[in-house]
Each structure stands twice: as structure tokens, then as C-alpha cells.
Write a protein that holds these residues in place. Sequence first.
Motif, PDB file in Angstrom:
ATOM      1  N   GLN A  21      -0.946 -11.822  -3.330  1.00  0.00           N
ATOM      2  CA  GLN A  21      -2.121 -11.403  -4.100  1.00  0.00           C
ATOM      3  C   GLN A  21      -2.953 -10.401  -3.302  1.00  0.00           C
ATOM      4  O   GLN A  21      -3.504  -9.452  -3.856  1.00  0.00           O
ATOM      5  CB  GLN A  21      -2.977 -12.623  -4.470  1.00  0.00           C
ATOM      6  CG  GLN A  21      -2.325 -13.530  -5.486  1.00  0.00           C
ATOM      7  CD  GLN A  21      -3.155 -14.788  -5.714  1.00  0.00           C
ATOM      8  OE1 GLN A  21      -3.959 -15.194  -4.868  1.00  0.00           O
ATOM      9  NE2 GLN A  21      -2.908 -15.441  -6.844  1.00  0.00           N
ATOM     10  N   MET A  22      -3.022 -10.621  -1.988  1.00  0.00           N
ATOM     11  CA  MET A  22      -3.772  -9.697  -1.140  1.00  0.00           C
ATOM     12  C   MET A  22      -3.112  -8.323  -1.143  1.00  0.00           C
ATOM     13  O   MET A  22      -3.786  -7.297  -1.223  1.00  0.00           O
ATOM     14  CB  MET A  22      -3.836 -10.236   0.297  1.00  0.00           C
ATOM     15  CG  MET A  22      -4.681 -11.478   0.472  1.00  0.00           C
ATOM     16  SD  MET A  22      -6.407 -11.170   0.219  1.00  0.00           S
ATOM     17  CE  MET A  22      -6.810 -10.319   1.693  1.00  0.00           C
ATOM     18  N   LEU A  23      -1.793  -8.318  -1.088  1.00  0.00           N
ATOM     19  CA  LEU A  23      -1.081  -7.044  -1.098  1.00  0.00           C
ATOM     20  C   LEU A  23      -1.243  -6.345  -2.454  1.00  0.00           C
ATOM     21  O   LEU A  23      -1.402  -5.128  -2.523  1.00  0.00           O
ATOM     22  CB  LEU A  23       0.399  -7.262  -0.764  1.00  0.00           C
ATOM     23  CG  LEU A  23       0.696  -7.609   0.692  1.00  0.00           C
ATOM     24  CD1 LEU A  23       2.193  -7.911   0.850  1.00  0.00           C
ATOM     25  CD2 LEU A  23       0.305  -6.501   1.621  1.00  0.00           C
ATOM     26  N   LEU A  24      -1.194  -7.129  -3.512  1.00  0.00           N
ATOM     27  CA  LEU A  24      -1.397  -6.550  -4.854  1.00  0.00           C
ATOM     28  C   LEU A  24      -2.812  -5.976  -4.986  1.00  0.00           C
ATOM     29  O   LEU A  24      -3.002  -4.871  -5.491  1.00  0.00           O
ATOM     30  CB  LEU A  24      -1.146  -7.614  -5.925  1.00  0.00           C
ATOM     31  CG  LEU A  24      -1.306  -7.142  -7.363  1.00  0.00           C
ATOM     32  CD1 LEU A  24      -0.251  -6.089  -7.687  1.00  0.00           C
ATOM     33  CD2 LEU A  24      -1.215  -8.305  -8.315  1.00  0.00           C
ATOM     34  N   GLY A  25      -3.848  -6.673  -4.554  1.00  0.00           N
ATOM     35  CA  GLY A  25      -5.223  -6.188  -4.604  1.00  0.00           C
ATOM     36  C   GLY A  25      -5.407  -4.937  -3.770  1.00  0.00           C
ATOM     37  O   GLY A  25      -6.089  -3.986  -4.175  1.00  0.00           O
ATOM     38  N   LEU A  26      -4.778  -4.934  -2.580  1.00  0.00           N
ATOM     39  CA  LEU A  26      -4.861  -3.766  -1.722  1.00  0.00           C
ATOM     40  C   LEU A  26      -4.211  -2.557  -2.390  1.00  0.00           C
ATOM     41  O   LEU A  26      -4.731  -1.436  -2.338  1.00  0.00           O
ATOM     42  CB  LEU A  26      -4.208  -4.058  -0.362  1.00  0.00           C
ATOM     43  CG  LEU A  26      -4.255  -2.941   0.675  1.00  0.00           C
ATOM     44  CD1 LEU A  26      -5.703  -2.598   0.998  1.00  0.00           C
ATOM     45  CD2 LEU A  26      -3.476  -3.312   1.923  1.00  0.00           C
ATOM     46  N   VAL A  28      -3.947  -2.042  -5.649  1.00  0.00           N
ATOM     47  CA  VAL A  28      -4.835  -1.606  -6.753  1.00  0.00           C
ATOM     48  C   VAL A  28      -5.990  -0.794  -6.196  1.00  0.00           C
ATOM     49  O   VAL A  28      -6.353   0.263  -6.730  1.00  0.00           O
ATOM     50  CB  VAL A  28      -5.321  -2.830  -7.566  1.00  0.00           C
ATOM     51  CG1 VAL A  28      -6.447  -2.447  -8.506  1.00  0.00           C
ATOM     52  CG2 VAL A  28      -4.181  -3.457  -8.327  1.00  0.00           C
ATOM     53  N   VAL A  29      -6.587  -1.247  -5.104  1.00  0.00           N
ATOM     54  CA  VAL A  29      -7.712  -0.518  -4.503  1.00  0.00           C
ATOM     55  C   VAL A  29      -7.245   0.848  -4.023  1.00  0.00           C
ATOM     56  O   VAL A  29      -7.931   1.867  -4.210  1.00  0.00           O
ATOM     57  CB  VAL A  29      -8.346  -1.348  -3.364  1.00  0.00           C
ATOM     58  CG1 VAL A  29      -9.311  -0.502  -2.542  1.00  0.00           C
ATOM     59  CG2 VAL A  29      -9.060  -2.561  -3.907  1.00  0.00           C
ATOM     60  N   LEU A  30      -6.057   0.913  -3.409  1.00  0.00           N
ATOM     61  CA  LEU A  30      -5.538   2.203  -2.960  1.00  0.00           C
ATOM     62  C   LEU A  30      -5.266   3.136  -4.139  1.00  0.00           C
ATOM     63  O   LEU A  30      -5.538   4.342  -4.063  1.00  0.00           O
ATOM     64  CB  LEU A  30      -4.257   2.000  -2.132  1.00  0.00           C
ATOM     65  CG  LEU A  30      -4.466   1.447  -0.727  1.00  0.00           C
ATOM     66  CD1 LEU A  30      -3.118   1.191  -0.055  1.00  0.00           C
ATOM     67  CD2 LEU A  30      -5.284   2.399   0.113  1.00  0.00           C
ATOM     68  N   LEU A  31      -4.756   2.615  -5.240  1.00  0.00           N
ATOM     69  CA  LEU A  31      -4.536   3.445  -6.444  1.00  0.00           C
ATOM     70  C   LEU A  31      -5.858   3.964  -6.999  1.00  0.00           C
ATOM     71  O   LEU A  31      -5.952   5.130  -7.402  1.00  0.00           O
ATOM     72  CB  LEU A  31      -3.773   2.655  -7.505  1.00  0.00           C
ATOM     73  CG  LEU A  31      -2.277   2.531  -7.301  1.00  0.00           C
ATOM     74  CD1 LEU A  31      -1.682   1.613  -8.375  1.00  0.00           C
ATOM     75  CD2 LEU A  31      -1.601   3.883  -7.351  1.00  0.00           C
ATOM     76  N   LEU A  32      -6.874   3.111  -7.029  1.00  0.00           N
ATOM     77  CA  LEU A  32      -8.191   3.544  -7.515  1.00  0.00           C
ATOM     78  C   LEU A  32      -8.769   4.633  -6.604  1.00  0.00           C
ATOM     79  O   LEU A  32      -9.308   5.629  -7.075  1.00  0.00           O
ATOM     80  CB  LEU A  32      -9.155   2.373  -7.597  1.00  0.00           C
ATOM     81  CG  LEU A  32      -8.935   1.404  -8.763  1.00  0.00           C
ATOM     82  CD1 LEU A  32      -9.881   0.218  -8.655  1.00  0.00           C
ATOM     83  CD2 LEU A  32      -9.128   2.098 -10.090  1.00  0.00           C
ATOM     84  N   CYS A  33      -8.631   4.452  -5.291  1.00  0.00           N
ATOM     85  CA  CYS A  33      -9.141   5.470  -4.358  1.00  0.00           C
ATOM     86  C   CYS A  33      -8.375   6.775  -4.529  1.00  0.00           C
ATOM     87  O   CYS A  33      -8.960   7.872  -4.493  1.00  0.00           O
ATOM     88  CB  CYS A  33      -9.016   4.972  -2.912  1.00  0.00           C
ATOM     89  SG  CYS A  33     -10.215   3.688  -2.504  1.00  0.00           S
TER      90      CYS A  33
END
Length: 193
Positions: A21-26, A28-33
Motif C-alpha cells: 500500500q505504501m508503494l502504491l501511495g508513493l 500515486v503521489v509521484l504520478l500527481l507530481c
Amino acid sequence: MQNLNLYQLERTQQSGPRPAQMLLGLGVVLLLCLGHASWQAWQLHHGAQRLAEKQLQAQQEEAQLASALGSFIEPTLDERLPEELAAREQGNRELQRLVAYLQLLGSQRSAGFVAPLAALTEQHPPSGLWLNGISLREGGGIFVCRGAARTRSCCRRTCSAWGRVPYSAGVSSRVSMCSVVTINCCILTSRPS
């Protein structure tokens, strides 16, 4: 008493997100950035294009202004203008004096003979009265009617009727009669006060 099994492995309870889940959240955040950075890069590129267009337009307008200023000839005052202006003002003053004089003549003309003759047309002389002379003197200030009447009462009625006319309000009227056999001569003199 309680039985304890000392050989059993105790499992620890995990609270919080798992590593997946941490890798998935990371991710998503990288895609948003990355999306935000690309949006900002596009805005910057578009702004730079608009800035370049505006600068080019400003340079063209400055060049037009410089060419216009180069061909601009500053106006000079014509030395004849003050003299011409003074002459025209003098002509205007003369025209205004002429207009005032013509208005004065018009008022004298209408005040001179129109009012007494209009008042005379409003009168209907009684039968037996004939007017054979009308004269105006002093610009209509003195109005004289001469005529003949069969009786003196015709002249008196005419004078009293003349006193009721708006033109002759405040007018002194005088009747002089000369007796000639059966015909009387009537003179009416009016002077507006």
C-alpha cells in the motif's frame, strides 16, 4: 491456574499500511507530481510564446511610432491668424450691431402703426359715421382719425368705444367737432401714455 505454552510463537499485530500500500501511495503521489509538473511546463511554454508575441508586437509598434515621429512636422502658428481673428471679431460685432438695429426698426415698425390700425379694424363705427382720413405721427405715437358724422352722439360713441380697445388703454382721446349744417366733422387724437 493458567496454562502457558512457552513454545508457541507470538504473532505481533501490525497496525498501519502494508508495504504494498505504501508503494502504491508513493506511485500515486509521484504520478500527481509528474502531472502537475507537466501542466506547469505547458503553462510556462504557452506564457513564453505569448510573451514573445507581445514583445514582437511592441517592437513593431515602437518602430511605427519612431517612423511617425520622424515624419512628424510640428505645426507653427500662422502670423496672419491673429489679424484675421481680429478682423472677423470686428465683423461679428458689426453684424451684431446691425441685427440690434434691425430688431429696433422692426419693433418700431410694429409698434408704430400696426397696433393702432389693428385696434381700428376691431371697431365697428355706428351707422352715420364716415372716416375719410387717418394719419399717424411720431412713429405711431399720435393717431388721428378724421371723418364726418350725422350726429354728435356718433362721435361720442366712437370715442367711448375707442377707449375700451386694449391699444388705447391709458390713452388720452380728444374729440373736436365742427358743425356744418347737418354734418359734423369728428377728429380723434390718441397718444399712448
